[in-house]
Each structure stands twice: as C-alpha cells, then as structure tokens.
Design a protein around this motif. Structure first.
Motif, PDB file in Angstrom:
ATOM      1  N   GLN A  37     -10.208 -12.287   0.074  1.00 34.14           N
ATOM      2  CA  GLN A  37     -11.324 -12.291  -0.162  1.00 34.14           C
ATOM      3  C   GLN A  37     -12.490 -11.998  -1.363  1.00 34.14           C
ATOM      4  O   GLN A  37     -13.407 -11.593  -1.310  1.00 34.14           O
ATOM      5  N   GLY A  38     -11.572 -12.534  -2.680  1.00 30.40           N
ATOM      6  CA  GLY A  38     -11.819 -12.410  -3.599  1.00 30.40           C
ATOM      7  C   GLY A  38     -11.958 -11.455  -4.045  1.00 30.40           C
ATOM      8  O   GLY A  38     -12.618 -10.824  -5.684  1.00 30.40           O
ATOM      9  N   ARG A  39     -11.327 -10.078  -4.077  1.00 33.38           N
ATOM     10  CA  ARG A  39     -10.864  -9.237  -3.959  1.00 33.38           C
ATOM     11  C   ARG A  39      -9.342  -8.685  -4.265  1.00 33.38           C
ATOM     12  O   ARG A  39      -9.021  -9.684  -3.733  1.00 33.38           O
ATOM     13  N   PRO A  40      -8.848  -7.541  -5.723  1.00 33.26           N
ATOM     14  CA  PRO A  40      -7.415  -7.809  -5.460  1.00 33.26           C
ATOM     15  C   PRO A  40      -7.018  -6.751  -4.595  1.00 33.26           C
ATOM     16  O   PRO A  40      -7.613  -5.961  -3.888  1.00 33.26           O
ATOM     17  N   ASP A  41      -5.937  -7.250  -3.736  1.00 36.25           N
ATOM     18  CA  ASP A  41      -4.852  -6.360  -3.086  1.00 36.25           C
ATOM     19  C   ASP A  41      -4.614  -4.788  -3.150  1.00 36.25           C
ATOM     20  O   ASP A  41      -3.911  -5.067  -4.630  1.00 36.25           O
ATOM     21  N   ALA A  42      -4.608  -3.692  -2.498  1.00 38.48           N
ATOM     22  CA  ALA A  42      -3.528  -2.409  -3.329  1.00 38.48           C
ATOM     23  C   ALA A  42      -2.232  -2.690  -2.614  1.00 38.48           C
ATOM     24  O   ALA A  42      -1.969  -1.639  -1.928  1.00 38.48           O
ATOM     25  N   ARG A  43      -1.935  -3.905  -3.502  1.00 39.24           N
ATOM     26  CA  ARG A  43       0.165  -3.954  -2.717  1.00 39.24           C
ATOM     27  C   ARG A  43       0.638  -4.608  -4.154  1.00 39.24           C
ATOM     28  O   ARG A  43       0.312  -5.296  -4.194  1.00 39.24           O
ATOM     29  N   GLU A  44       1.659  -4.206  -3.921  1.00 36.97           N
ATOM     30  CA  GLU A  44       3.294  -4.688  -4.749  1.00 36.97           C
ATOM     31  C   GLU A  44       3.887  -6.044  -3.187  1.00 36.97           C
ATOM     32  O   GLU A  44       4.207  -5.582  -1.978  1.00 36.97           O
ATOM     33  N   GLN A  45       4.401  -6.448  -3.873  1.00 37.38           N
ATOM     34  CA  GLN A  45       4.916  -7.708  -3.293  1.00 37.38           C
ATOM     35  C   GLN A  45       6.336  -8.000  -3.083  1.00 37.38           C
ATOM     36  O   GLN A  45       6.392  -9.090  -4.901  1.00 37.38           O
ATOM     37  N   LEU A  46       7.461  -8.621  -3.019  1.00 37.29           N
ATOM     38  CA  LEU A  46       8.484  -9.818  -3.071  1.00 37.29           C
ATOM     39  C   LEU A  46       8.145 -10.825  -2.064  1.00 37.29           C
ATOM     40  O   LEU A  46       8.930 -10.268  -0.712  1.00 37.29           O
ATOM     41  N   ASP A  47       8.093 -12.120  -2.128  1.00 40.69           N
ATOM     42  CA  ASP A  47       7.426 -12.913  -1.607  1.00 40.69           C
ATOM     43  C   ASP A  47       9.250 -13.755  -1.311  1.00 40.69           C
ATOM     44  O   ASP A  47       9.385 -14.378  -2.368  1.00 40.69           O
TER      45      ASP A  47
ATOM     46  N   LEU B  30       1.087  -5.140  -8.581  1.00 42.43           N
ATOM     47  CA  LEU B  30      -0.355  -4.284  -8.027  1.00 42.43           C
ATOM     48  C   LEU B  30      -1.486  -4.967  -8.714  1.00 42.43           C
ATOM     49  O   LEU B  30      -1.233  -4.991  -9.844  1.00 42.43           O
ATOM     50  N   GLY B  31      -2.531  -5.363  -7.494  1.00 46.48           N
ATOM     51  CA  GLY B  31      -3.458  -5.683  -7.375  1.00 46.48           C
ATOM     52  C   GLY B  31      -4.030  -7.293  -8.240  1.00 46.48           C
ATOM     53  O   GLY B  31      -4.705  -8.262  -8.826  1.00 46.48           O
ATOM     54  N   HIS B  32      -2.065  -8.018  -8.177  1.00 48.10           N
ATOM     55  CA  HIS B  32      -2.327  -9.262  -8.143  1.00 48.10           C
ATOM     56  C   HIS B  32      -2.532 -10.225  -7.603  1.00 48.10           C
ATOM     57  O   HIS B  32      -2.634 -11.215  -7.779  1.00 48.10           O
ATOM     58  N   GLU B  33      -2.141 -10.323  -6.065  1.00 44.47           N
ATOM     59  CA  GLU B  33      -3.079 -10.907  -5.376  1.00 44.47           C
ATOM     60  C   GLU B  33      -3.988 -10.419  -4.643  1.00 44.47           C
ATOM     61  O   GLU B  33      -5.112  -9.700  -4.524  1.00 44.47           O
ATOM     62  N   ILE B  34      -5.276 -11.999  -4.484  1.00 39.77           N
ATOM     63  CA  ILE B  34      -6.384 -11.498  -4.060  1.00 39.77           C
ATOM     64  C   ILE B  34      -6.681 -12.057  -2.113  1.00 39.77           C
ATOM     65  O   ILE B  34      -6.648 -13.138  -2.034  1.00 39.77           O
TER      66      ILE B  34
END
Length: 346
Positions: free
Chosen positions: A94-104, A88-92
């Motif tokens: 527009q310069g802001r962290p996203d409120a999501r977690e994910q598996l690529d 959570l919060g580690h993908e950026i």
C-alpha cells in the motif's frame, strides 16, 4: 456484523476424510462456511507435531540472528527472480514500507532462459539463495516444510473443490508438473522502521490459491471479512496453520470464495514476531477458468473485488508478477525496468 464473523473458525484436518477415503460431509460443510463467510480459518492436525514446529521456528530465529552482512549475502536485489533476503523496510505494501525482514524461497528450479515477450512471468522461476555456509540446515528444514505443506495445500484444494460440488480433482491440472509455490521466513520488528509506523504489513490479498501460515505466539494478524467494516484478530493457536484463500479462487468462483483482505500490526518496540507463510500456487502458465457453481452457491457469489489498483487476473503468472513488481520496486528497477512501464496483463 454476523456474530459468527467475529472469530476465526478452527478445522481439524484429521477429520477431513471418512474411513472409506471420501471427504466427510461435516468437514466439507464447515470448510465451505469458513471459506465463503470469512475466507480465513485455522487448521490443526495437519501432520506436524510440536517438535517439528519448534525446530522450524528455532532455525528461523537463528537466521535472523546472523550478522547483517551474512544476511545481505542473500540480498534479493541480487536475484532477478525475487528470491533471497529483504532487509527491514524494503518491502512495500500500500505504498508504505513494512516493519519486517524476510527470506523468500520457492521450488529449486533453474531460471528460464528464453520465454515469449508476452509471458514475462517466467522470470519468477529461478534458484533460491540460502546461507549454506553460515546456517546450512536452513535449506533442509525449510524445503522439508514446503514439501509437507504442498501436500496439505493439495488436500485442502481437493476439499474446496468438493465444497463447490465439483470433482475433487477439478483444480489438479493447474498444478500438474511444476506448481510455483512460494514461501517466506519473516521477522517483524516494531519501532525500528519509522516510515512504517504501526504497519507490520499493510492491507492486502494474496495472489494464489491457498495460503498456509505458521505464526508464533505474539499475534498481530487481522482480517477484514467480506462485507464487514470491522477488523478481527487471528489469535495465535499454538502449532496451528492459519489458512486463507487467494485471488485465483476468488476469480474462479466469481467471489463466492473471497481473497480476504488482511494486515499485520507491527509488534511493540523491542518485541520480535516470527511467521512462516507458504503459498500453494499452480504453474506459472496456468490460466484459471470460472467454475460452474451450483445455483444455490452461484446465488451467493459476491463478484470479483473491483479495485482498479489491484486488478485480479486469470493468469496466475501475470497475477503473481504484478504483486512482485509492486512489493519489491528496487529489484524491479535493477533487473526488470521495462516491466515498470505498465502492469502485466493476462
């Protein structure tokens, strides 16, 4: 706003071809209108029933319910290929962290050990990271879904070629051999990442050709159609795929087809949202030349979006690497610091 642009069209893939195997003129007309006017539509009857969709969502939820230490065994900071788990919060965006977690994840291929210095995009190819000990069925179910959607993406791209009055195999060469599709399992969580605020994922366009998104019933996806100032919601339609076009098609058609800007609002605190996007994309070394549009369509081409912060590149590999470096700066700093000194070209 054009009244038709206030909603997302719905297309039925089972009506795409006539009994003789040729594309239906009615379907092609509907597709052309949706792809040009909105750049988004929903797709039904694409080959997955409710049971298969339910299985995919169920295993996705089970992955994100694993203990954090299990998920972090797949930490994408361990992968020079931008594969694996992003907390959570580690993908950026527009310069802001996203409120999501994910598996690529992507095609199961070995890393490219040697490549020309002017082609750094080959580093994107490499092995996936899977929770084979704690959730072994995730690999099988996810890769089977990617195989299904590869066929859907190829069929839609053939239909788009026909809608542009091109042979239906016009784009095939760019996908021959090793298409570099990408996919994600995503869990949005509201009220946890303070820096994200209401941003589930910030406004952006997609890198490739065609995005096929399976979303749950929570909603939050919003679209900004070309020429509009009003965001419109993509209301969940159970089992349907949300389809949008990527930057490669905007480049190829000089803006007749648009890589439409979209965003996701974070769900309310305590609410979980799950989505599975699949990005049908060509070989990493594919370079997409402009297509020769018929005059009637060329007259409606809007030109390529002029955003100095997001230059659209004709080289697919360069375009996608640009996006990965921007979205995952920690991975870039760990594995590819030399690429952060300037944007990739192509």
């Amino acid at each position: 706003m054009d009244a038709r642009s206030s909603s997302i069209p719905v297309l039925d893939l089972s009506t795409a071809r006539n009994g003789d195997g040729q594309f239906s003129p009615v379907f092609i007309s509907e597709l052309r209108d949706a792809a040009h006017r909105v750049g988004f539509f929903q797709l039904t009857s694409y080959g997955a029933g409710a049971e298969r969709v339910g299985e995919l969502f169920e295993v996705t939820r089970r992955f994100f319910d694993l203990p954090l230490e299990d998920r972090l065994e797949l930490d994408n900071r361990k992968s020079p290929h931008f594969r694996g788990y992003t907390r959570l919060g580690h993908e950026i965006t527009q310069g802001r962290p996203d409120a999501r977690e994910q598996l690529d994840f992507g095609p199961e291929r070995p890393a490219v050990e040697r490549y020309p210095a002017e082609e750094p995009y080959w580093l994107v190819q490499g092995p996936n990271l899977w929770p084979d000990k704690s959730l072994p069925e995730l690999r099988r179910i996810s890769m089977a879904w990617a195989e299904l959607l590869s066929g859907v993406g190829a069929e839609l791209l053939s239909a788009i070629a026909v809608a542009l009055e091109l042979p239906e195999d016009h784009f095939n060469d760019a996908f021959t051999g090793t298409p570099a599709w990408m996919a994600k399992l995503i869990h949005y969580v509201g009220g946890v990442v303070k820096e994200a605020g209401s941003q589930g994922v910030g406004a952006h366009a997609d890198y490739g050709f065609i995005t096929l998104l399976l979303q749950d019933e929570v909603g939050g996806l919003q679209v900004l159609p070309p020429g509009s100032e009003d965001w419109i919601p993509v209301e969940p339609l159970p089992g349907a795929l949300v389809v949008n076009l990527g930057e490669m098609l905007e480049v190829a058609t000089q803006g007749y087809l648009a890589a439409t800007i979209h965003r996701v609002e974070a769900p309310p605190a305590g609410v979980d949202r799950y989505t599975i996007p699949f990005f049908w994309s060509p070989r990493l070394d594919a370079v997409i030349d402009p297509v020769a549009l018929p005059p009637a369509l060329a007259d409606q081409a809007r030109g390529i979006s002029d955003d100095p912060d997001n230059p659209m590149l004709a080289s697919y590999g360069a375009n996608v690497l640009k996006g990965w470096l921007r979205a995952h700066p920690q991975v870039a700093r760990i594995h590819h610091p030399e690429l952060l000194q300037g944007p990739p070209t192509g």
